[in-house]
Design an enzyme around this catalytic site. Structure first.
Site, PDB file in Angstrom:
ATOM      1  N   ARG A 106      -3.023  -8.906  -0.930  1.00 17.82           N
ATOM      2  CA  ARG A 106      -3.054 -10.328  -0.655  1.00 17.82           C
ATOM      3  C   ARG A 106      -3.540 -10.503   0.724  1.00 17.82           C
ATOM      4  O   ARG A 106      -4.453 -11.543   1.022  1.00 17.82           O
ATOM      5  CB  ARG A 106      -1.632 -11.118  -0.779  1.00 17.82           C
ATOM      6  CG  ARG A 106      -0.640 -10.552   0.273  1.00 17.82           C
ATOM      7  CD  ARG A 106       0.686 -10.974  -0.308  1.00 17.82           C
ATOM      8  NE  ARG A 106       1.269 -10.128  -1.363  1.00 17.82           N
ATOM      9  CZ  ARG A 106       2.374 -10.124  -2.235  1.00 17.82           C
ATOM     10  NH1 ARG A 106       3.259 -11.043  -2.200  1.00 17.82           N
ATOM     11  NH2 ARG A 106       2.574  -9.125  -3.069  1.00 17.82           N
TER      12      ARG A 106
ATOM     13  N   LYS B 281       5.915   3.671   0.909  1.00 17.15           N
ATOM     14  CA  LYS B 281       6.371   3.926  -0.425  1.00 17.15           C
ATOM     15  C   LYS B 281       7.181   5.081  -0.513  1.00 17.15           C
ATOM     16  O   LYS B 281       7.058   6.217  -0.090  1.00 17.15           O
ATOM     17  CB  LYS B 281       5.098   3.875  -1.480  1.00 17.15           C
ATOM     18  CG  LYS B 281       4.358   2.572  -1.463  1.00 17.15           C
ATOM     19  CD  LYS B 281       2.938   2.834  -2.595  1.00 17.15           C
ATOM     20  CE  LYS B 281       2.563   1.534  -2.598  1.00 17.15           C
ATOM     21  NZ  LYS B 281       3.242   0.149  -3.356  1.00 17.15           N
TER      22      LYS B 281
HETATM   23  N1  BES Z   1      -0.895  -1.710  -4.749  1.00 13.92           N
HETATM   24  C1  BES Z   1       0.712  -2.171  -5.107  1.00 13.92           C
HETATM   25  C2  BES Z   1       0.789  -2.683  -6.408  1.00 13.92           C
HETATM   26  C3  BES Z   1       0.714  -1.544  -7.398  1.00 13.92           C
HETATM   27  C4  BES Z   1       1.931  -0.980  -7.751  1.00 13.92           C
HETATM   28  C5  BES Z   1      -0.519  -1.115  -8.089  1.00 13.92           C
HETATM   29  C6  BES Z   1       1.969  -0.051  -9.035  1.00 13.92           C
HETATM   30  C7  BES Z   1      -0.441  -0.411  -8.880  1.00 13.92           C
HETATM   31  C8  BES Z   1       0.652   0.310  -9.643  1.00 13.92           C
HETATM   32  C9  BES Z   1       0.799  -3.370  -3.864  1.00 13.92           C
HETATM   33  O1  BES Z   1      -0.005  -3.304  -2.830  1.00 13.92           O
HETATM   34  C10 BES Z   1       2.294  -3.200  -3.557  1.00 13.92           C
HETATM   35  O2  BES Z   1       2.574  -2.346  -2.864  1.00 13.92           O
HETATM   36  N2  BES Z   1       2.790  -4.214  -3.819  1.00 13.92           N
HETATM   37  C11 BES Z   1       4.164  -4.296  -3.649  1.00 13.92           C
HETATM   38  C12 BES Z   1       4.467  -5.911  -3.327  1.00 13.92           C
HETATM   39  C13 BES Z   1       5.931  -5.922  -2.766  1.00 13.92           C
HETATM   40  C14 BES Z   1       6.085  -5.120  -1.521  1.00 13.92           C
HETATM   41  C15 BES Z   1       6.147  -7.485  -2.556  1.00 13.92           C
HETATM   42  C16 BES Z   1       4.953  -4.140  -5.097  1.00 13.92           C
HETATM   43  O3  BES Z   1       4.593  -4.601  -6.056  1.00 13.92           O
HETATM   44  O4  BES Z   1       5.863  -3.575  -4.927  1.00 13.92           O
HETATM   45 MN    MN Z   2       1.015  -2.280  -1.389  1.00 11.50          MN
END
Ligand code: BES
Ligand code: MN
Ligand code: ZN
Length: 507
Positions: A358, A284
Site C-alpha cells: 500500500r 515474515k
Molecule cells: N505480499 C503480502 C500479501 C500476500 C500474502 C500476498 C500471501 C500473497 C500471498 C503483503 O505485502 C503483506 O505482507 N500483507 C500483510 C499485511 C499485514 C501486515 C497488515 C498480510 O497480509 O499479512
Molecule cells: Mn508484505
C-alpha cells in the site's frame, strides 16, 4: 506452439480431434470417422460414460480402418450453452490430452454445431487461444529434464470452414496470449533475476511494440517526494524504480471550437511491483517465503496488459504505471514506527513494514492521477493474505468508488473466467487507519485486513474513479486448469484486455 487454420476435411494421420455434444451426438466429421472405423466411436461411447457433456474427453487409440494414431472426441455440452469460454476450455483440454502425441501434431476438425450460437470459425479461433494458453511452460532453468519428459506437441491444425475469419480472430487473441505469457514469465522468474532494475528493463522492451516507456530512478522519485515508496525500498541494495508506460492508440478527436485535434484522456492501470517481500524488519516466517517472488504480480499484469493492448493495436489511450521495490531487512531498512511523507503530502506511520504494498501504491496512484488525470485508475496488487481467507483462489477482491466500473469489471470477469467479487468500503473502515502520530497508519486493528488496505489506497486517489483488485489469491495456482497451467496465472491480463475491448475502445 504453432496454431494454423486449414481447409475442412477428415484428418488422415496422427491424432484426429473431433466433437460431440450432450447425448453423445457426433459432429459431422466424427460421424465420418465413425463410419471409416466401422463404428468404433459409437461403440466406445456405449461402452463408457462419455456422453458429450462439456469437459469430457474420449480417447480411442489406434483405430482400425485408418492410419490415425488416435481419435480424441471432445465433449462440448448442450449446443445452446456453448460460449467462447467453453471453446477455450476445450482447446486447453485438447492441448493437454495431445501434448505427448508422438508425431508432435494434432488435427482438429471443427464443424458447425447445429443449435450453437458460436460459429465454427469463432469456435476454432477460441480453441486455438485456449490451446495456446495451456501450452505455456516455464522450464528455462530445467537443464537436466529428459527430452521425453517435455511435451512433444508443436503444432495444432484446425480444419475449419472460413479459415480466413478464424485466422484473423486468432491473430488478435494471440496478441493477448503474448501479454499473458510475458506476465507468466515475469512472475515465474526468481527474485535474483527479476528485481526493480531488471523488471524495468523488461518493461522497457515494450518499446519494440510501440509503447512509450519511461523509467524513473531514486533521484527523480526523491524530487517528486515519493517518501512512501522510497521508504519500502531503502533496505535493499536493489534500488527502486517507477515505470511509466503509455500506449496511445485512440484516434485523436476534434477539440472544442475547432481548435485542432485533442488527445483523448487515458485510462490507467497501476501495479504493485514488490520484486521480493521478506516483510522487512517485520520479517515474515521462513515457511513459504519463496512465494513472495510473485509479490510483483500486479506489476507483471500491468506490463503484460500493455503488451497485449499494443500488440493488438487497441484503439485506446492507456497508461500503465508500476512501482518496483524490494522489501528487505537491513541496517538501512525502515523501522516500525517510522513516519514517511508521501507524494500527496499526507504522512504515514509505518507500524508494520510488511504492509508495504500500500505504501508503494500510495505514491504510484497519486503520481498517476496527478500527471495523467485519467478517466479511471485500476490498480492490481498481491496486497493482503486476508483476501485469501475471504475468497480463496476463486475471485479477486474488488474495491471501488465507482459502481459502473464495478459492473463492467464483474461482467468482463465472467466472460473470461477471471472473476472479481466486490467488497465493501466505508467511513467506519476508513477510521480504522487513523493514527495518533501521523495522518494515517499503514495497518488496521484486527479484522477486515483487505478492506483497511483498500481504504488506505483510497486516500491516494482523490475523486478519480478507481478500482483496486486484490489478486493475492489468484496470482499463482498450484493445480492445472484447462487454460491455465499451474504456476503464474497472469490473472488480470485477459480481464482488463476484455474490459478495454468491450467498454473503452473507439469502434
Ligand atoms: N505480499 C503480502 C500479501 C500476500 C500474502 C500476498 C500471501 C500473497 C500471498 C503483503 O505485502 C503483506 O505482507 N500483507 C500483510 C499485511 C499485514 C501486515 C497488515 C498480510 O497480509 O499479512
Ligand atoms: Mn508484505
Ligand atoms: Zn507484499
Amino acid at each position: 506452439m504453432k496454431i494454423s487454420f486449414d481447409k475442412p476435411g477428415v484428418p488422415a494421420t496422427g491424432v484426429a480431434v473431433v466433437f460431440a455434444t450432450s447425448g453423445g451426438k457426433l459432429s459431422s466429421t466424427a460421424e465420418k470417422l465413425d463410419k471409416k472405423t466401422s463404428g468404433a466411436i459409437k461403440r466406445a461411447i456405449k461402452s463408457g460414460d462419455f456422453n458429450g457433456d462439456a469437459e469430457q474427453l474420449l480417447n480411442i487409440l489406434a483405430p482400425v480402418g485408418t492410419r490415425l494414431d488416435a481419435i480424441l472426441v471432445v465433449g462440448l455440452g448442450k449446443p445452446g450453452d456453448i460460449r467462447e469460454l467453453g471453446a477455450q476450455k476445450a482447446g486447453g483440454q485438447i492441448y493437454a490430452a495431445t501434448a505427448r502425441a508422438q508425431k508432435g501434431s494434432a488435427t482438429v476438425a471443427v464443424d458447425e454445431i447445429e443449435g450453437s450460437s458460436v460459429v465454427a470459425s469463432e469456435m476454432a479461433a477460441q480453441m486455438g487461444f485456449g490451446a495456446l494458453l495451456r501450452s505455456y511452460r516455464f522450464d528455462k532453468y530445467r537443464t537436466k529434464e529428459k527430452p521425453t519428459a517435455k511435451p512433444k506437441l508443436k503444432a495444432i491444425s484446425f480444419m475449419v470452414p472460413e479459415g480466413a475469419a478464424a485466422r484473423k480472430q486468432f491473430g488478435k487473441l494471440s496478441k493477448v496470449a503474448d501479454g499473458v505469457f510475458l506476465t507468466r514469465d515475469l512472475v515465474s522468474e526468481p527474485a535474483n533475476v527479476i528485481y526493480p532494475e531488471t523488471l524495468a528493463k523488461q518493461a522497457k522492451s515494450l518499446e519494440k511494440v510501440g509503447v512509450k516507456v519511461e523509467v524513473l530512478g531514486v533521484a527523480q522519485m526523491k524530487r517528486l517526494g515519493m517518501g512512501a515508496l522510497l521508504g519500502v525500498g531503502q533496505g535493499s541494495v536493489n534500488e527502486p524504480r517507477l515505470v511509466v508506460m503509455q500506449w496511445n492508440g485512440a484516434p485523436a478527436s476534434r477539440g472544442q471550437g475547432g481548435k485542432g485535434k485533442k488527445k483523448e484522456a487515458p485510462i490507467a492501470f497501476v501495479g504493485k511491483g514488490v520484486t521480493f517481500d521478506t516483510g522487512g524488519i517485520s520479517i515474515k516466517p521462513a515457511a513459504n517465503m519463496e512465494d513472495m517472488k510473485w509479490d510483483m504480480g500486479g506489476a507483471g499484469v500491468v506490463i503484460g496488459l500493455m503488451r497485449a493492448l499494443a500488440g493488438r493495436k487497441a484503439k485506446v489511450n492507456a497508461v500503465g504505471i508500476v512501482g518496483l521495490v524490494e522489501n528487505m531487512p537491513s541496517g538501512s531498512a525502515q523501522r516500525p514506527g517510522d513516519i514517511v511523507t508521501s507524494m500527496s503530502g499526507q504522512t504515514i506511520e509505518v507500524l508494520n513494514t510488511d504492509a508495504e504494498g500500500r505504501l508503494v501504491l500510495a505514491d504510484a496512484l497519486w503520481y498517476c492521477k496527478d500527471r495523467f488525470k485519467p478517466k479511471f485508475m485500476i490498480d492490481l496488487a498481491t496486497l493482503t493474505g486476508a483476501i485469501i481467507v475471504s475468497l480463496a483462489d476463486q475471485y479477486a477482491g474488488l474495491f471501488s468508488n465507482d459502481d459502473k466500473l464495478c459492473e463492467q469489471l464483474t461482467k468482463s470477469g465472467e466472460v473470461v473466467n477471471e472473476k472479481v467479487w466486490r467488497m465493501p468500503l466505508g467511513d467506519a473502515y476508513d477510521k480504522m487507519i487513523n493514527s495518533d502520530a501521523a495522518d494515517m497508519k499503514n495497518i488496521g486493528n484486527r479484522g477486515g485486513g483487505s478492506i483497511t488496505a483498500a481504504q488506505f489506497l483510497q486516500r491516494f486517489v482523490d475523486k478519480t474513479p478507481w478500482a483496486h483488485l486484490d489478486i493475492a489469491g489468484v496470482t499463482w495456482s498450484k493445480a492445472d486448469a484447462p487454460t491455465v497451467p499451474k504456476g503464474g496465472t497472469a490473472f488480470g491480463v485477459r480481464l482488463l484486455d476484455r474490459l478495454v475491448a468491450d467498454y473503452y475502445e473507439k469502434k
